[in-house]
Design a protein around this motif. Structure first.
Motif, mmCIF file in Angstrom:
data_model
loop_
_atom_site.group_PDB
_atom_site.id
_atom_site.type_symbol
_atom_site.label_atom_id
_atom_site.label_comp_id
_atom_site.label_asym_id
_atom_site.label_seq_id
_atom_site.Cartn_x
_atom_site.Cartn_y
_atom_site.Cartn_z
ATOM 1 N N ASP A 34 0.858 -1.191 0.000
ATOM 2 C CA ASP A 34 0.000 0.000 0.000
ATOM 3 C C ASP A 34 0.889 1.234 0.000
ATOM 4 O O ASP A 34 1.785 1.361 0.846
ATOM 5 C CB ASP A 34 -0.889 0.045 1.248
ATOM 6 C CG ASP A 34 -1.962 -1.023 1.258
ATOM 7 O OD1 ASP A 34 -2.253 -1.579 0.181
ATOM 8 O OD2 ASP A 34 -2.494 -1.318 2.344
ATOM 9 N N ARG A 71 -6.237 5.232 11.840
ATOM 10 C CA ARG A 71 -7.374 4.401 11.418
ATOM 11 C C ARG A 71 -6.941 3.385 10.367
ATOM 12 O O ARG A 71 -7.372 2.225 10.386
ATOM 13 C CB ARG A 71 -8.507 5.290 10.888
ATOM 14 C CG ARG A 71 -9.207 6.087 11.983
ATOM 15 C CD ARG A 71 -10.506 6.707 11.483
ATOM 16 N NE ARG A 71 -10.254 7.814 10.548
ATOM 17 C CZ ARG A 71 -10.139 9.085 10.920
ATOM 18 N NH1 ARG A 71 -10.237 9.411 12.204
ATOM 19 N NH2 ARG A 71 -9.937 10.026 10.021
ATOM 20 N N TYR A 72 -6.090 3.817 9.430
ATOM 21 C CA TYR A 72 -5.584 2.890 8.408
ATOM 22 C C TYR A 72 -4.831 1.735 9.065
ATOM 23 O O TYR A 72 -5.044 0.569 8.708
ATOM 24 C CB TYR A 72 -4.673 3.629 7.432
ATOM 25 C CG TYR A 72 -3.810 2.695 6.614
ATOM 26 C CD1 TYR A 72 -4.317 2.063 5.474
ATOM 27 C CD2 TYR A 72 -2.508 2.379 7.005
ATOM 28 C CE1 TYR A 72 -3.545 1.172 4.742
ATOM 29 C CE2 TYR A 72 -1.728 1.495 6.284
ATOM 30 C CZ TYR A 72 -2.251 0.891 5.163
ATOM 31 O OH TYR A 72 -1.501 -0.006 4.449
ATOM 32 N N ARG A 74 -5.047 0.512 12.112
ATOM 33 C CA ARG A 74 -5.951 -0.371 12.870
ATOM 34 C C ARG A 74 -6.788 -1.235 11.936
ATOM 35 O O ARG A 74 -7.067 -2.407 12.232
ATOM 36 C CB ARG A 74 -6.865 0.468 13.761
ATOM 37 C CG ARG A 74 -6.158 1.067 14.965
ATOM 38 C CD ARG A 74 -7.078 1.976 15.757
ATOM 39 N NE ARG A 74 -6.431 2.481 16.968
ATOM 40 C CZ ARG A 74 -6.916 3.462 17.723
ATOM 41 N NH1 ARG A 74 -8.083 4.038 17.399
ATOM 42 N NH2 ARG A 74 -6.259 3.872 18.798
ATOM 43 N N ARG A 75 -7.166 -0.656 10.797
ATOM 44 C CA ARG A 75 -8.014 -1.389 9.850
ATOM 45 C C ARG A 75 -7.217 -2.422 9.052
ATOM 46 O O ARG A 75 -7.629 -3.578 8.916
ATOM 47 C CB ARG A 75 -8.670 -0.393 8.894
ATOM 48 C CG ARG A 75 -9.624 -1.043 7.881
ATOM 49 C CD ARG A 75 -10.274 0.010 6.995
ATOM 50 N NE ARG A 75 -9.312 0.647 6.081
ATOM 51 C CZ ARG A 75 -8.914 1.899 6.182
ATOM 52 N NH1 ARG A 75 -9.375 2.682 7.145
ATOM 53 N NH2 ARG A 75 -8.038 2.400 5.310
ATOM 54 N N GLU A 76 -6.084 -2.033 8.521
ATOM 55 C CA GLU A 76 -5.324 -2.881 7.605
ATOM 56 C C GLU A 76 -4.253 -3.727 8.292
ATOM 57 O O GLU A 76 -3.895 -4.790 7.793
ATOM 58 C CB GLU A 76 -4.665 -2.014 6.528
ATOM 59 C CG GLU A 76 -5.638 -1.201 5.694
ATOM 60 C CD GLU A 76 -6.533 -2.070 4.806
ATOM 61 O OE1 GLU A 76 -6.166 -3.237 4.555
ATOM 62 O OE2 GLU A 76 -7.588 -1.575 4.372
ATOM 63 N N ARG A 77 -3.712 -3.244 9.391
ATOM 64 C CA ARG A 77 -2.682 -3.942 10.160
ATOM 65 C C ARG A 77 -1.549 -4.510 9.288
ATOM 66 O O ARG A 77 -1.295 -5.719 9.281
ATOM 67 C CB ARG A 77 -3.312 -5.057 11.005
ATOM 68 C CG ARG A 77 -4.282 -4.524 12.026
ATOM 69 C CD ARG A 77 -4.875 -5.562 12.938
ATOM 70 N NE ARG A 77 -5.764 -4.944 13.900
ATOM 71 C CZ ARG A 77 -5.400 -4.462 15.091
ATOM 72 N NH1 ARG A 77 -4.133 -4.554 15.454
ATOM 73 N NH2 ARG A 77 -6.278 -3.892 15.902
ATOM 74 N N ALA A 99 -2.103 3.747 17.390
ATOM 75 C CA ALA A 99 -2.908 2.650 16.840
ATOM 76 C C ALA A 99 -2.791 1.385 17.672
ATOM 77 O O ALA A 99 -3.695 0.543 17.660
ATOM 78 C CB ALA A 99 -2.468 2.368 15.402
#
Length: 360
Positions: A34, A71-72, A74-77, A99
């Motif tokens: 990413d 937030r990214y 925590r969401r994608e790890r 995070a």
């Protein structure tokens, strides 16, 4: 491995181009990548391969991207995150901390600490780096000189810093270098062209280059091209007029393909006051061009091995710069040495070293 590469944007700059090269290289090895951007904009977006996912945090300032980055994470790890540029590095460190994820974080420092002002803002940045860089899992410096600066000025132990020179995609550069720029100065039978590439900012010290070129014109019928944009365009144009060089100096602005210009020029010159790892110097060498550089902190002396592969002169010395350019104008075989040295900075080697730093 899931890898996040975080930086402000892909606006024109050496660091941004290198991070795209690395992201593409990670993806080519089969990793999930990413490219996390504070603002997804800039000319290098076109160079991102489809296998790399672009994540746009859509913020106008790096500081404002802190919570979106939290937030990214925590969401994608992602298993690892690589960040670049000191202000973005600080935000990456804070975001990983907030995070509460196990993402391994490696920050990369891409410019000499000389780039930081001696005023309050510069001292604040050094304090932030000194405080927060110890929270990262790894620190990468793009030159040994920067590693030494971080050790002496920030107190970071040398064993915590890995020096990895920036990569040069020889194949891609040489492919783009085959395109001939549509400019009358680059036609057959024209006088030799001296080229400089970089932002029109005080760091690049183009006034000294212009002074050197004016001296060179006393004995050589040559022309000077400066590629790039920046805040110093008007002062530089005024300086060109004062030196009566309007007919022999041109500044065509930012160019998507500077390599075509590099391959077409006679000598490449870098007049910087400081750098981190000057990508454009190695890129010009990859185009087989003789090079002249100031011996600024940091990078040129390492790249040229103290003058083995090109001319090194003192920072701000217009006379020495003029003499060095003159020597290179009459040493075309130096281009073969440039090309030989450029092979040392391969993408594969850089990708291997970065992956090792992110996995350890």
């Amino acid at each position: 491995m899931h890898i996040a590469v975080y930086l402000p944007s892909l606006r024109g700059g050496g660091a941004e181009r290198v991070m795209v090269t690395l992201a593409n290289g990670f993806a080519a090895r089969g990793h999930q990548v990413d490219l996390v951007l504070v603002q997804a904009e800039g000319p290098y977006l076109a160079e991102v391969v489809p296998a790399v996912r672009i994540v746009n945090l859509n913020r106008k300032r790096v500081m404002a991207s802190l919570l979106p980055l939290v937030r990214y994470l925590r969401r994608e790890r992602p298993e690892a995150m690589l960040s670049a540029l000191n202000h973005a590095n600080i935000i990456a460190i804070l975001a990983r901390r907030l995070a509460g994820v196990k993402t391994r974080l490696v920050v990369s420092e891409r410019n000499s600490l000389s780039s930081l002002s001696t005023g309050k803002q510069g001292q604040l940045f050094k304090w932030l780096m000194r405080t927060f860089y110890t929270w990262a899992d790894g620190v990468i410096a793009v030159s040994r000189g920067i590693a030494q600066e971080m050790n002496t000025q920030l107190g970071l132990p040398m064993h915590t810093i890995t020096s990895i020179p920036n990569p040069v995609d020889l194949q891609a550069i040489q492919q783009q270098a085959q395109i001939r720029p549509n400019h009358p100065w680059l036609g057959a039978g024209q006088p030799p062209v001296i080229l400089a590439v970089g932002r029109l900012e005080p760091q690049k010290d183009y006034p000294t280059l212009l002074q050197a070129f004016a001296k060179l014109r006393e004995s050589e019928n040559a022309r000077l091209v400066i590629l790039g944009e920046g805040s110093q365009r008007e002062p530089l144009q005024a300086h060109i007029a004062r030196l009566n060089l309007q007919d022999s100096v041109t500044m065509p602005g930012f160019q998507d393909n500077p390599f075509a210009w590099m391959a077409a020029c006679t000598v490449y010159v870098m007049s910087s006051r400081y750098e981190g790892f000057p990508n454009s110097l190695v890129q010009a060498m990859a185009c087989g061009v003789p090079v002249v550089s100031t011996n600024c902190p940091t990078g040129p002396a390492e790249i040229l091995e103290d003058g083995k592969w090109g001319e090194l002169v003192s920072v701000g010395d217009a006379d020495a710069l003029a003499l060095a350019i003159a020597r290179m104008l009459h040493t075309p075989e130096a281009g073969e040495k440039s090309l030989q040295r450029a092979g040392f900075f391969s993408v594969d080697a850089a990708v291997d070293n970065y992956l090792s730093a992110m996995m350890n």
